[in-house]
Design an enzyme around this catalytic site. Structure first.
Site, short mmCIF file in Angstrom:
data_model
loop_
_atom_site.label_atom_id
_atom_site.label_comp_id
_atom_site.label_asym_id
_atom_site.label_seq_id
_atom_site.Cartn_x
_atom_site.Cartn_y
_atom_site.Cartn_z
NE ARG A 1 -2.19 -1.25 3.48
CZ ARG A 1 -2.35 -0.91 4.64
NH1 ARG A 1 -3.50 -0.34 5.13
NH2 ARG A 1 -1.64 -1.30 5.62
CG ASN B 1 -4.06 -4.39 3.88
OD1 ASN B 1 -3.31 -4.34 2.69
ND2 ASN B 1 -3.28 -4.42 4.74
#
Length: 90
Positions: free
Chosen positions: A20, A38
Site C-alpha cells: 500500500r 487491505n
C-alpha cells in the site's frame, strides 16, 4: 482534460510487504488520487483517478508491484469518479 477512475483488486503476496505504501507513492508520482486498502481476504483494493494515460501506466506498475510483493492477479474495472484528496493508505 478527461478524468477516469478505476478500481483495482490485487491478489498475491500483497499484505505485510509495504504494497500500500509503494502504491500510494506511485500514484502520487503519476498525479493520481485515490486510495489503497487491505481487504479481509488478503487482497488489496486500489482506487485511482486521473488522466487515462496515467491510469494505464499505473495499471502496468500494479501488475508487477514493488519488489517486496508478488502479484498473482490484477482485476480492474472503471467506476464512477468521486472526489479524492491525495492518495491515501487506508
Amino acid at each position: 482534460m478527461a478524468i477516469r477512475c478505476e478500481k483495482f483488486v490485487v491478489s498475491g503476496i500483497v499484505q505485510g510487504v509495504g504494497f500500500r505504501y509503494h502504491t500510494s507513492h506511485q500514484g502520487l508520482k503519476l498525479n493520481l488520487v485515490g486510495y489503497a486498502k487491505n481487504l479481509y481476504n488478503g487482497d488489496v483494493e486500489v482506487i485511482a483517478c486521473g488522466e487515462p494515460l496515467k491510469i494505464e501506466e499505473f495499471a502496468k506498475w500494479l501488475e508487477q508491484g514493488p519488489k517486496t510483493a508478488r502479484v498473482d492477479e490484477l482485476k480492474r474495472e472503471e467506476i464512477t469518479c468521486r472526489e479524492y484528496q491525495g492518495f491515501e493508505i487506508l
